[in-house]
Design a protein around this motif. Structure first.
Motif, PDB file in Angstrom:
ATOM      1  N   ARG A  99      28.752  23.009  34.824  1.00 27.53           N
ATOM      2  CA  ARG A  99      29.669  22.445  35.824  1.00 27.53           C
ATOM      3  C   ARG A  99      31.093  22.399  35.268  1.00 27.53           C
ATOM      4  NH1 ARG A  99      30.042  16.286  37.874  1.00 27.53           N
ATOM      5  NH2 ARG A  99      31.649  16.612  39.430  1.00 27.53           N
ATOM      6  N   ALA A 100      31.236  21.957  34.017  1.00 21.75           N
ATOM      7  CA  ALA A 100      32.558  21.897  33.391  1.00 21.75           C
ATOM      8  C   ALA A 100      33.173  23.295  33.311  1.00 21.75           C
ATOM      9  CB  ALA A 100      32.466  21.264  32.007  1.00 21.75           C
ATOM     10  N   ALA A 101      32.349  24.282  32.943  1.00 22.14           N
ATOM     11  CA  ALA A 101      32.845  25.665  32.874  1.00 22.14           C
ATOM     12  C   ALA A 101      33.270  26.156  34.253  1.00 22.14           C
ATOM     13  CB  ALA A 101      31.764  26.582  32.287  1.00 22.14           C
ATOM     14  N   LEU A 102      32.479  25.830  35.269  1.00 19.41           N
ATOM     15  CA  LEU A 102      32.825  26.241  36.630  1.00 19.41           C
ATOM     16  C   LEU A 102      34.100  25.545  37.110  1.00 19.41           C
ATOM     17  CD1 LEU A 102      29.305  26.355  38.314  1.00 19.41           C
ATOM     18  CD2 LEU A 102      30.790  28.288  37.790  1.00 19.41           C
ATOM     19  N   GLU A 103      34.239  24.266  36.779  1.00 23.79           N
ATOM     20  CA  GLU A 103      35.459  23.548  37.170  1.00 23.79           C
ATOM     21  C   GLU A 103      36.682  24.155  36.492  1.00 23.79           C
ATOM     22  OE1 GLU A 103      34.526  19.481  36.224  1.00 23.79           O
ATOM     23  OE2 GLU A 103      33.599  19.128  38.188  1.00 23.79           O
ATOM     24  N   GLU A 104      36.547  24.550  35.235  1.00 22.71           N
ATOM     25  CA  GLU A 104      37.654  25.190  34.524  1.00 22.71           C
ATOM     26  C   GLU A 104      37.993  26.540  35.172  1.00 22.71           C
ATOM     27  OE1 GLU A 104      40.731  26.107  32.236  1.00 22.71           O
ATOM     28  OE2 GLU A 104      39.773  24.160  32.322  1.00 22.71           O
ATOM     29  N   ARG A 105      36.963  27.293  35.549  1.00 21.74           N
ATOM     30  CA  ARG A 105      37.191  28.591  36.215  1.00 21.74           C
ATOM     31  C   ARG A 105      37.885  28.385  37.560  1.00 21.74           C
ATOM     32  NH1 ARG A 105      38.892  33.428  36.280  1.00 21.74           N
ATOM     33  NH2 ARG A 105      37.785  34.851  37.650  1.00 21.74           N
ATOM     34  N   ILE A 106      37.475  27.365  38.296  1.00 23.21           N
ATOM     35  CA  ILE A 106      38.115  27.050  39.589  1.00 23.21           C
ATOM     36  C   ILE A 106      39.583  26.713  39.365  1.00 23.21           C
ATOM     37  CG2 ILE A 106      38.210  25.323  41.437  1.00 23.21           C
ATOM     38  CD1 ILE A 106      35.097  25.271  41.285  1.00 23.21           C
ATOM     39  N   ALA A 107      39.860  25.898  38.361  1.00 23.42           N
ATOM     40  CA  ALA A 107      41.252  25.528  38.059  1.00 23.42           C
ATOM     41  C   ALA A 107      42.058  26.770  37.678  1.00 23.42           C
ATOM     42  CB  ALA A 107      41.287  24.490  36.926  1.00 23.42           C
ATOM     43  N   GLU A 108      41.439  27.643  36.905  1.00 24.24           N
ATOM     44  CA  GLU A 108      42.099  28.889  36.504  1.00 24.24           C
ATOM     45  C   GLU A 108      42.406  29.752  37.728  1.00 24.24           C
ATOM     46  OE1 GLU A 108      40.498  32.788  34.215  1.00 24.24           O
ATOM     47  OE2 GLU A 108      40.149  30.881  33.180  1.00 24.24           O
ATOM     48  N   LEU A 109      41.443  29.868  38.632  1.00 20.25           N
ATOM     49  CA  LEU A 109      41.653  30.655  39.850  1.00 20.25           C
ATOM     50  C   LEU A 109      42.724  30.023  40.738  1.00 20.25           C
ATOM     51  CD1 LEU A 109      37.970  31.629  40.707  1.00 20.25           C
ATOM     52  CD2 LEU A 109      39.789  33.136  39.887  1.00 20.25           C
ATOM     53  N   GLU A 110      42.750  28.698  40.789  1.00 19.04           N
ATOM     54  CA  GLU A 110      43.786  28.019  41.582  1.00 19.04           C
ATOM     55  C   GLU A 110      45.167  28.274  40.988  1.00 19.04           C
ATOM     56  OE1 GLU A 110      42.364  23.990  41.586  1.00 19.04           O
ATOM     57  OE2 GLU A 110      41.158  24.303  43.404  1.00 19.04           O
ATOM     58  N   ARG A 111      45.280  28.260  39.654  1.00 16.12           N
ATOM     59  CA  ARG A 111      46.571  28.552  39.009  1.00 16.12           C
ATOM     60  C   ARG A 111      46.989  29.989  39.304  1.00 16.12           C
ATOM     61  NH1 ARG A 111      44.113  25.434  34.941  1.00 16.12           N
ATOM     62  NH2 ARG A 111      43.432  27.284  33.811  1.00 16.12           N
ATOM     63  N   GLU A 112      46.026  30.891  39.219  1.00 15.57           N
ATOM     64  CA  GLU A 112      46.322  32.298  39.501  1.00 15.57           C
ATOM     65  C   GLU A 112      46.762  32.487  40.954  1.00 15.57           C
ATOM     66  OE1 GLU A 112      43.887  36.487  39.588  1.00 15.57           O
ATOM     67  OE2 GLU A 112      43.326  35.033  38.060  1.00 15.57           O
ATOM     68  N   ALA A 113      46.091  31.803  41.873  1.00 15.85           N
ATOM     69  CA  ALA A 113      46.460  31.902  43.293  1.00 15.85           C
ATOM     70  C   ALA A 113      47.864  31.350  43.515  1.00 15.85           C
ATOM     71  CB  ALA A 113      45.438  31.156  44.154  1.00 15.85           C
ATOM     72  N   GLU A 114      48.189  30.241  42.853  1.00 15.34           N
ATOM     73  CA  GLU A 114      49.532  29.656  42.988  1.00 15.34           C
ATOM     74  C   GLU A 114      50.585  30.611  42.451  1.00 15.34           C
ATOM     75  OE1 GLU A 114      52.422  27.389  44.234  1.00 15.34           O
ATOM     76  OE2 GLU A 114      50.333  27.003  44.685  1.00 15.34           O
ATOM     77  N   SER A 115      50.278  31.244  41.332  1.00 15.44           N
ATOM     78  CA  SER A 115      51.204  32.211  40.754  1.00 15.44           C
ATOM     79  C   SER A 115      51.415  33.383  41.708  1.00 15.44           C
ATOM     80  CB  SER A 115      50.639  32.714  39.418  1.00 15.44           C
ATOM     81  OG  SER A 115      51.417  33.780  38.930  1.00 15.44           O
ATOM     82  N   ARG A 116      50.345  33.856  42.309  1.00 17.82           N
ATOM     83  CA  ARG A 116      50.465  34.968  43.267  1.00 17.82           C
ATOM     84  C   ARG A 116      51.250  34.549  44.503  1.00 17.82           C
ATOM     85  NH1 ARG A 116      44.924  38.519  43.166  1.00 17.82           N
ATOM     86  NH2 ARG A 116      44.999  38.975  40.958  1.00 17.82           N
ATOM     87  N   ARG A 117      51.040  33.309  44.949  1.00 13.28           N
ATOM     88  CA  ARG A 117      51.819  32.827  46.103  1.00 13.28           C
ATOM     89  C   ARG A 117      53.305  32.786  45.758  1.00 13.28           C
ATOM     90  NH1 ARG A 117      47.099  29.739  47.195  1.00 13.28           N
ATOM     91  NH2 ARG A 117      47.704  28.056  45.821  1.00 13.28           N
TER      92      ARG A 117
END
Length: 155
Positions: A52-70
């Motif tokens: 779960r912790a690994a998945l939460e970190e991956r989600i946070a990483e994807l959210e940062r990447e999405a924000e950067s792309r936006r």
């Protein structure tokens, strides 16, 4: 007779004690089994928590990447809008100069004494028009290039 009764009582008590020992052994085995199950459940819970912790970190990483792309997309939109505004301004400048050329041609027809001066002005304006058309062409190419880059970024 009392001895016989006492022996019977002792046999019964021994039988009950034996049965109680069997029950205690079963309870002990059951307790050990429950301990093993509890340990496995605890290990499974720890694994699930780590996952779960690994998945939460991956989600946070994807959210940062999405924000950067936006952010990149927003900057791309600003550049495109700026280039489009520049393009429209250049189109307006070309139209203004074309109008000036038209007026100059009219002056040439009506004024024979200023013919040479009018021809010179016309050549200058036509050169300026060509320069502006060249600038317009470059601006359109930059606009298209940025639009394509923006679309690639969006994908």
């Amino acid at each position: 007779q009392r001895l016989t009764e006492r022996r019977g009582e002792m046999r019964n008590e021994a039988s009950r004690s034996g049965a109680m020992c069997v029950d205690l052994r079963r309870d002990l085995e059951s307790t050990e089994d429950l301990k093993l199950r509890l340990q496995r459940a605890h290990e499974t819970t720890q694994c699930a928590e780590a996952e779960r912790a690994a998945l939460e970190e991956r989600i946070a990483e994807l959210e940062r990447e999405a924000e950067s792309r936006r952010a990149v997309a927003a900057r791309g939109n600003i550049v495109i809008k700026s280039l489009e505004a520049e393009r429209y301004q250049l189109i307006g400048n070309v139209q203004t100069l074309e109008l000036e050329v038209s007026e100059t041609e009219s002056e040439l027809r009506s004024t024979s004494s200023n013919l040479e001066e009018a021809r010179s002005k016309r050549r200058q304006l036509e050169a300026r028009i060509e320069d502006l058309k060249g600038a317009l062409h470059l601006a359109e190419e930059r606009c298209e290039s940025n639009r394509e880059a923006f679309e690639r970024n969006e994908r």
